[in-house]
Structures are given as structure tokens and as C-alpha cells.
Design an enzyme around this catalytic site. Structure first.
Site, PDB file in Angstrom:
ATOM      1  N   ASP A   1       0.800  -1.225   0.000  1.00  0.00           N
ATOM      2  CA  ASP A   1       0.000   0.000   0.000  1.00  0.00           C
ATOM      3  C   ASP A   1       0.832   1.274   0.000  1.00  0.00           C
ATOM      4  OD1 ASP A   1      -2.725   1.369   0.569  1.00  0.00           O
ATOM      5  OD2 ASP A   1      -1.427   2.133   2.158  1.00  0.00           O
TER       6      ASP A   1
ATOM      7  N   ASP B   1      -8.514   4.953   0.784  1.00  0.00           N
ATOM      8  CA  ASP B   1      -7.374   4.649  -0.071  1.00  0.00           C
ATOM      9  C   ASP B   1      -6.080   5.004   0.654  1.00  0.00           C
ATOM     10  OD1 ASP B   1      -5.439   4.411  -2.024  1.00  0.00           O
ATOM     11  OD2 ASP B   1      -6.517   5.538  -3.539  1.00  0.00           O
TER      12      ASP B   1
ATOM     13  N   ASP C   1      -0.027   4.432  -6.068  1.00  0.00           N
ATOM     14  CA  ASP C   1      -1.138   4.533  -7.019  1.00  0.00           C
ATOM     15  C   ASP C   1      -1.303   3.189  -7.719  1.00  0.00           C
ATOM     16  OD1 ASP C   1      -2.979   5.066  -8.965  1.00  0.00           O
ATOM     17  OD2 ASP C   1      -1.807   6.643  -9.967  1.00  0.00           O
TER      18      ASP C   1
ATOM     19  N   ASP D   1      -1.376  -7.386   3.540  1.00  0.00           N
ATOM     20  CA  ASP D   1      -1.578  -6.319   4.513  1.00  0.00           C
ATOM     21  C   ASP D   1      -2.541  -5.257   4.004  1.00  0.00           C
ATOM     22  OD1 ASP D   1      -0.625  -4.980   7.059  1.00  0.00           O
ATOM     23  OD2 ASP D   1      -0.093  -3.424   5.595  1.00  0.00           O
TER      24      ASP D   1
ATOM     25  N   HIS E   1      -7.409  -0.744   2.049  1.00  0.00           N
ATOM     26  CA  HIS E   1      -6.888   0.530   1.552  1.00  0.00           C
ATOM     27  C   HIS E   1      -6.443   0.468   0.092  1.00  0.00           C
ATOM     28  CE1 HIS E   1      -6.813   1.992   5.698  1.00  0.00           C
ATOM     29  NE2 HIS E   1      -6.299   0.818   6.024  1.00  0.00           N
TER      30      HIS E   1
ATOM     31  N   GLU F   1      -5.809  -9.001   5.269  1.00  0.00           N
ATOM     32  CA  GLU F   1      -6.179  -8.273   6.477  1.00  0.00           C
ATOM     33  C   GLU F   1      -7.101  -7.124   6.092  1.00  0.00           C
ATOM     34  OE1 GLU F   1      -4.376  -5.190   9.755  1.00  0.00           O
ATOM     35  OE2 GLU F   1      -3.854  -5.197   7.631  1.00  0.00           O
TER      36      GLU F   1
ATOM     37  N   GLY G   1     -19.060 -12.714  32.903  1.00  0.00           N
ATOM     38  CA  GLY G   1     -20.284 -13.505  32.919  1.00  0.00           C
ATOM     39  C   GLY G   1     -21.488 -12.797  32.359  1.00  0.00           C
TER      40      GLY G   1
END
Length: 491
Positions: free
Chosen positions: A104, A196, A204, A233, A237, A263, A302
Site C-alpha cells: 500500500d 485509499d 497509485d 496487509d 486501503h 487483512e 459472565g
């Protein structure tokens, strides 16, 4: 004979920067194979912005600890030669290796460039808050230490769409610089209007030169390392179509299956399913939604209704594409996605991912070995749970989810795996018993708790029923007595 798959994330955030990690991996391969681990996810192996970088501040993906760059030859984990030796060691013991792939962003550029950019709001990337201006950014990557070895590709501002840092400006956290002529990709996660941009120099993914260079690098990486698949990864994005096309292309060229798990960090099931549909199931995803169910249950004690532990999870909706996990390096204390599961609940959570039929479980390194840096203990009996999965968690599954705190299920075994079959009972509140049907083939068999929380044994009656118990806030895993005696763990 086919055995259950179990992945281990073989690293965590706070490992020492001593360059010995790849050697430690190689030394542990035999033990992990004996335990029942079938694949390991290793950290990013290429050069980051500093020697201490965990691997996500990517500088040069062709430098696996081979060249003198960023004031170091080795990475945090060691040298290229040691990395390849670690992979070979895993392979020699029948363990597949997944490499962590981070596409990325890039960091630590070698030269400044002057570019024209506009400013977008970090909280709403669809909102432009500043006009065109000339700024200086670290967008040129020449890799002088490598000097063109393996690839002479030079990255410059044309290959990126934006950044959050200008060398000649007073930078503000709520602003992102988007280079003129660029647009944030629309097919990304809708958080912040458009997600992004994540960090550093944002690659890009629509640039033809970037696409071609990425394909070349991936082919080189596979040929150089011999890895078996990918952990991808931050896929939320990156343009959704990018990975769909890249994975298809590399599988076609290599003729290999090359499993991949992405991910996509979202606790919303619909976003996970939407992504899988968009990439046409070319990968699996980590079940972040289940992780948050575990987190909420561990916080509530609980007060949590365990009958709903699998509600709105990927493993519940699309189990064939779910990689289940309890914690990882990003959820550790002090990290950006901190949501560490409480210690008391971890044995319960691991039983829920390791001993059921659905999904592929991923064990976190720190849960198995402990974390002295953060003074976190290892999860008790986690090794026995892993080995129980490998040897005995087979066959038809029947759930007994009829109580809000006392949850159980049975696996009735199969002919292929000797002594297989088990019963699991867990509670997030008071302990108790539950009558569960193992099947007539187990009549008069003696069962013991594989992890030793319950000392008394259970004898299956002539009709195939057993009265199983568990202690409060814990889990019991009942297996045949001779199977129990075989659960020896050599660390």
C-alpha cells in the site's frame, strides 16, 4: 493422511532488534511440526525505513537484508541468507510459509521532488479543504545501496497518489496532500469517506507502471524465496480489483495455488463479505468480527451470552473463507488497533477456533510463548489445544449451544484418524455439566480432560452419552484416555 490446518503468526510487535529472528525460526521448525502447526506467517522480510522497523514501514522490497541501505544490511530479523534458510527449514519439516506482503505505501524516500497537490480532509477524503500548491515530498526512491540489482525501477511522484507529509510545510494531522491529476480509488473501504490513503507515500495502484513492476517483483520474490502463499496487509486501503487481478495473474503464470489471506480490518461482517465478493473469493480474510466478539466477551465476563459468540462473524457466514484468530501484533497493548483479549478468556477463545470444524485458525506467537516485554503470560495449555486439533478434532460436529454461559459441542471422529473424536465444554461464568451425545461407537470408553482442568474421568454410557463438566471461566476438552496419554508437548 490429511490433517487439520493450523497457522501460526510467528512474530509479534515487540521482538528484540538483534537480527537473530530468522535463526530462531529455523531452530523451531521441528518443534512446530511436531505440535501440529502446518503453516507459519512470517513478518515482512524486506528493508524498512530503519533497522528497528517491524516491517510495515516499507522502503525497498528487493532488499531482503542484502544491501547496505538505511544504515544497515540486515533487517530487524536478520539477513537474506538467514531468511532463506528459515524458509527451507520450515519446508524440510512439512510446514508451509506465508510471506507478509505490504504494497500500500512506501517510506524513507531518497530524494525530494516538488509536486503540485491539493489538500483533502483526513476525516473525509472526499472533501477538498485546500487549493493547489507546490510542495516538497520524499517521493523519489532510487535505492542507491542496491544500485539497480534485481530491478532498475525508480519510483517517483508519478507512482504515488498522495502523502501526509510535506518537507516545506507545517503539517497538520487532519490534512492529506493529494497530488494533482490523482484521485483516491473508489473501490476501497468507505471509512473516512474513502480509505485509499493509509500512511507514507500512497502507492497509485492504478498506474500501469506500478502494476507491471509489482508483477515483476512478486514473480522475483516467489522464485527467490520459494514461499507458499501470502498474508496481504491492509487490503481495505487498496483498490479491490487490484488484488483480484494480481492473484489471478501470478497463479496463472506459476501454475501454483498460492493461498492468500487478507487483512481487512473491520468488525462489520457486511464489509468483509462485500470485499470477498468484489475480489471474487480470490483470497480468504481474517475474521476480525469474531475477534471483536471475543474481545467483548472477555470484557463482559459472565455478562456475555455465549450462545451469540459466532453471530455476525465471517466463520459463521462464509467459513470456507475465514481465518480465525484471537489476537495479533496490531491488537497488542500500545498498538493502533489495541483490543487484546483478557487473559482469562483466551483458553476459551482458542478452543472456539482450534477445535471446531469451521475456518482455519491462526495462533498468535505471543499467546504460545508469552511476551516478557509487556509482561504477558502464555496461554495455559495452548500447545495441548493445538495438538488436540491436529490429532483428534475430526468428524461430525454437533453443537450444544442451549445455555447462555455453558457452551458445548462434540466431534465424533473418523476412521482416518485413530483415536479421534472429542467433547468440548466451556463456561464464561460458573462451572457445570452438560450431557452430550458422542455416539454408540464410544460406548463404555473412558474420556479425560486433555488440558487437565478436570481431574475426574467420564465414561460414555452404552447409548453413547456422556456427562461432561468444566470449571467456571474455563474450558475442558474431553478425549479418549489413550489419546490423553499421547498429548506430550516438546517445546
Amino acid at each position: 493422511m490429511k490433517y487439520n490446518e493450523t497457522m501460526m503468526q510467528y512474530f509479534e510487535w515487540y521482538l528484540p532488534n538483534d537480527g537473530l529472528w530468522w535463526k530462531r525460526c529455523a531452530a523451531k521448525a521441528e518443534n512446530l511440526a511436531a505440535l501440529g502447526v502446518t503453516e507459519v506467517w512470517l513478518p515482512p522480510a524486506y528493508k524498512g525505513i530503519s533497522q528497528d522497523d517491524v516491517g510495515y514501514g516499507v522502503y525497498d522490497m528487493y532488499d531482503l537484508g542484502e544491501f547496505d541501505q538505511k544504515e544497515t544490511v540486515r533487517t530487524k530479523y536478520g539477513t537474506k541468507e538467514e531468511y532463506l534458510e528459515a524458509i527451507n527449514s520450515f519446508h524440510e519439516h512439512g510446514i508451509r510459509v506465508l510471506a507478509d506482503i505490504v504494497l500500500d505505501h512506501r517510506m524513507g524516500g531518497d530524494e525530494l521532488e516538488k509536486v503540485t497537490a491539493v489538500t483533502d480532509s483526513a476525516e473525509n477524503r472526499n472533501l477538498q479543504v485546500g487549493g493547489k500548491e507546490k510542495i516538497q515530498v520524499w517521493s523519489k526512491f532510487t535505492f542507491p545501496g542496491r544500485n539497480g540489482v534485481y530491478s532498475d525501477f525508480v519510483w517517483d511522484h508519478r507512482h504515488f497518489s498522495g502523502t501526509d507529509w510535506a518537507e516545506d510545510r507545517e503539517n497538520e494531522d487532519d490534512r492529506i496532500y493529494r497530488f494533482t491529476g490523482k484521485r483516491w480509488k473508489r473501490d476501497t473501504d468507505p471509512e473516512n469517506g474513502n480509505f485509499d490513503y493509509l500512511m507514507g507515500m500512497n502507492v497509485d495502484m492504478g498506474n500501469p507502471e506500478v502494476i507491471e513492476e509489482t508483477k515483476k517483483w512478486l514473480a522475483w520474490y516467489l522464485d527467490t524465496t520459494g514461499i507458499d502463499g501470502f498474508r496481504l496487509d491492509a487490503v481495505k486501503h487498496i483498490s479491490f480489483s487490484f488484488y483480484r487481478n494480481l492473484l489471478r495473474d501470478i497463479r496463472e503464470k506459476t501454475g501454483k495455488k498460492l493461498p492468500a489471506v487478507g487483512e481487512y480490518w473491520s468488525g462489520e461482517l457486511e464489509r468483509l463479505l462485500n470485499y470477498l465478493d468484489a475480489v471474487e473469493n480470490e483470497m480468504s480474510l481474517f475474521d476480525v468480527a469474531l475477534h471483536y466478539n471475543f474481545f467483548n466477551a472477555s470484557q463482559a465476563g459472565g455478562g456475555y451470552d455465549m450462545r451469540h459468540i459466532f453471530d455476525n462473524t465471517l466463520v459463521g457466514a462464509r467459513p470456507e473463507r475465514a481465518v480465525t484468530f484471537v489476537d495479533n501484533h496490531d491488537t497488542q497493548y500500545g498498538q493502533s488497533l489495541q483490543s487484546f483479549i483478557e487473559d482469562w478468556f483466551k483458553p476459551i477463545a482458542y478452543a472456539l477456533i482450534l477445535l471446531r470444524a469451521e475456518g482455519i485458525p491462526c495462533v498468535f506467537y505471543s499467546d504460545y510463548y508469552g511476551n516478557p516485554v509487556q509482561n504477558r503470560p502464555l496461554v495455559p495449555n495452548l500447545g495441548k489445544l493445538i495438538k488436540t486439533r491436529y490429532a483428534y478434532a475430526y468428524g461430525e460436529q454437533e453443537d450444544y449451544f442451549d445455555d447462555e454461559h455453558l457452551l458445548g459441542w462434540v466431534r465424533r471422529g473418523d476412521e482416518e484418524h485413530p483415536d479421534s473424536g472429542l467433547a468440548v465444554l466451556l463456561s464464561n461464568a460458573e462451572g457445570g455439566t452438560k450431557r452430550m451425545y458422542m455416539g454408540g461407537q464410544y460406548a463404555n470408553e473412558t474420556f479425560c480432560d486433555a488440558i487437565g482442568n478436570c481431574q475426574e474421568s467420564v465414561v460414555i454410557d452404552e447409548e453413547g452419552w456422556g456427562e461432561f463438566r468444566t470449571e467456571g471461566g474455563n474450558v475442558a476438552v474431553w478425549v479418549r484416555k489413550n489419546a490423553f496419554e499421547n498429548l506430550i508437548i516438546n517445546e
